[in-house]
Write an enzyme that holds these catalytic residues in place. Structure first.
Site, PDB file in Angstrom:
ATOM      1  N   ASN A 197      89.082 -42.889 -32.605  1.00  0.00           N
ATOM      2  CA  ASN A 197      90.037 -43.001 -31.496  1.00  0.00           C
ATOM      3  C   ASN A 197      89.354 -43.504 -30.213  1.00  0.00           C
ATOM      4  OD1 ASN A 197      88.534 -40.824 -30.700  1.00  0.00           O
ATOM      5  ND2 ASN A 197      90.227 -39.359 -30.617  1.00  0.00           N
ATOM      6  N   GLU A 239      87.139 -37.201 -25.403  1.00  0.00           N
ATOM      7  CA  GLU A 239      88.366 -37.594 -26.094  1.00  0.00           C
ATOM      8  C   GLU A 239      89.263 -38.414 -25.156  1.00  0.00           C
ATOM      9  OE1 GLU A 239      88.596 -37.337 -29.161  1.00  0.00           O
ATOM     10  OE2 GLU A 239      88.189 -35.341 -29.969  1.00  0.00           O
ATOM     11  N   ASP A 293      75.946 -34.530 -27.458  1.00  0.00           N
ATOM     12  CA  ASP A 293      76.956 -33.492 -27.628  1.00  0.00           C
ATOM     13  C   ASP A 293      76.558 -32.485 -28.695  1.00  0.00           C
ATOM     14  OD1 ASP A 293      77.209 -35.251 -29.758  1.00  0.00           O
ATOM     15  OD2 ASP A 293      79.233 -35.877 -29.274  1.00  0.00           O
ATOM     16  N   HIS A 332      86.512 -42.362 -28.942  1.00  0.00           N
ATOM     17  CA  HIS A 332      85.730 -41.392 -28.158  1.00  0.00           C
ATOM     18  C   HIS A 332      84.247 -41.745 -28.206  1.00  0.00           C
ATOM     19  CE1 HIS A 332      85.533 -38.637 -31.915  1.00  0.00           C
ATOM     20  NE2 HIS A 332      84.275 -38.906 -31.649  1.00  0.00           N
TER      21      HIS A 332
HETATM   22  C1  GLP Z   1      81.376 -37.597 -33.640  1.00  0.00           C
HETATM   23  C2  GLP Z   1      80.358 -37.599 -32.507  1.00  0.00           C
HETATM   24  C3  GLP Z   1      80.279 -38.943 -31.841  1.00  0.00           C
HETATM   25  C4  GLP Z   1      80.153 -40.028 -32.894  1.00  0.00           C
HETATM   26  C5  GLP Z   1      81.412 -40.049 -33.729  1.00  0.00           C
HETATM   27  C6  GLP Z   1      81.421 -41.112 -34.802  1.00  0.00           C
HETATM   28  O1  GLP Z   1      82.631 -37.137 -33.265  1.00  0.00           O
HETATM   29  N1  GLP Z   1      80.615 -36.598 -31.522  1.00  0.00           N
HETATM   30  O2  GLP Z   1      79.182 -38.962 -30.944  1.00  0.00           O
HETATM   31  O3  GLP Z   1      79.969 -41.274 -32.298  1.00  0.00           O
HETATM   32  O4  GLP Z   1      81.540 -38.776 -34.358  1.00  0.00           O
HETATM   33  O5  GLP Z   1      80.695 -40.675 -35.917  1.00  0.00           O
HETATM   34  P1  GLP Z   1      80.347 -41.541 -37.175  1.00  0.00           P
HETATM   35  O6  GLP Z   1      79.144 -42.319 -36.787  1.00  0.00           O
HETATM   36  O7  GLP Z   1      80.037 -40.538 -38.246  1.00  0.00           O
HETATM   37  O8  GLP Z   1      81.524 -42.372 -37.487  1.00  0.00           O
END
Ligand code: GLP
Length: 241
Positions: free
Chosen positions: A136, A143, A68, A138
């Site tokens: 959440n 989402e 993403d 995702h």
């Molecule tokens: C973002 C990314 C996700 C990732 C998530 C968790 O929103 N788009 O791909 O898994 O955050 O991130 P973190 O590893 O910093 O908790």
């Protein structure tokens, strides 16, 4: 089939994840990897970079597709996922930059989404997709209640995600309101999936996933439909403390 490994801490998750990615590259040197951003995979990228520097790992024939990117954002913006990947992995290993793909954060979104799907297909599909998980539930930027068969598309971020990700920006107002993400359908097409979850703030998301029922309010639960998923969690994510 879903295999769950509960490991001591973040460092253990990073080391085990790097070992699984390294094994994939050893088994198929021209493999296609799907890659995540976020804090969770940083230790895995450090480990992979160290293995490469030590001559134990060769990225020269590997192709990557990131999950993403924010929209809109310029690739040189320090909070863009292209910038993150260059910094944490691509400039530290011997992967040719033209083998690396991150969804475009600017320009005609629909056209870029189509081109991204075509590029994944032309590369032969994703062999190993590594995922983090949002608070959440995702995955990528899919989402809650996004379509389970979606391909790469543009999304509107939830307030929860904007707030969680604002820690990287000067203020929540600076977080882009939209993103481009591989869809859940794109992710489910990968041959193997490796999901990493660390920290107590992932407890709810992890337990919704482990409840064993597809529930689109927790997008990660679509992984229950996949036949080859490994989940690596640290104790904090599993126990909530
Ligand atoms: C973002 C990314 C996700 C990732 C998530 C968790 O929103 N788009 O791909 O898994 O955050 O991130 P973190 O590893 O910093 O908790």
């Amino acid at each position: 089939m879903m295999e769950v490994q509960i490991l001591q801490d973040r460092a253990a998750v990073a080391a085990q994840a790097a070992q699984i990615v390294a094994a994939q590259i050893a088994q198929k040197p021209d493999c296609v990897l799907g890659l995540p951003t976020g804090e969770t995979p940083i230790g895995m990228y450090d480990d992979l970079a160290e293995q490469c520097a030590a001559g134990k790992l060769d990225f020269s024939r590997v192709t990557t597709f990131n999950l993403d990117e924010y929209y809109p954002i310029a690739p040189e913006h320090p909070q863009s996922y292209r910038y993150f990947m260059n910094k944490h992995l691509f400039t530290r290993v011997n992967i040719p930059m033209e083998h690396t793909h991150v969804p475009g954060g600017q320009g005609d979104v629909d056209e870029q989404c189509r081109a991204y799907e075509q590029a994944i297909a032309a590369a032969g599909g994703i062999d190993l997709q590594v995922l983090g998980i949002g608070r959440n539930g995702h995955i990528g930027f899919n989402e809650p209640n996004d379509a389970p068969d979606a391909r790469t598309h543009r999304v509107t971020l939830t307030e929860n995600t904007i707030e969680a990700n604002s820690r990287f920006f000067d203020s929540p107002d600076d977080v882009p309101r939209h993103a481009v993400t591989m869809g859940l359908g794109t992710i489910l097409d990968a041959r193997k999936i490796l999901l990493l979850a660390t920290g107590a703030e992932k407890f709810d998301a992890v337990h919704k996933l482990l409840a064993g029922k597809v529930d689109l309010s927790c997008p990660a639960s679509v992984l229950l439909r996949h036949e080859n998923v490994t989940i690596l969690c640290d104790r904090a994510a599993f126990e909530g403390v």
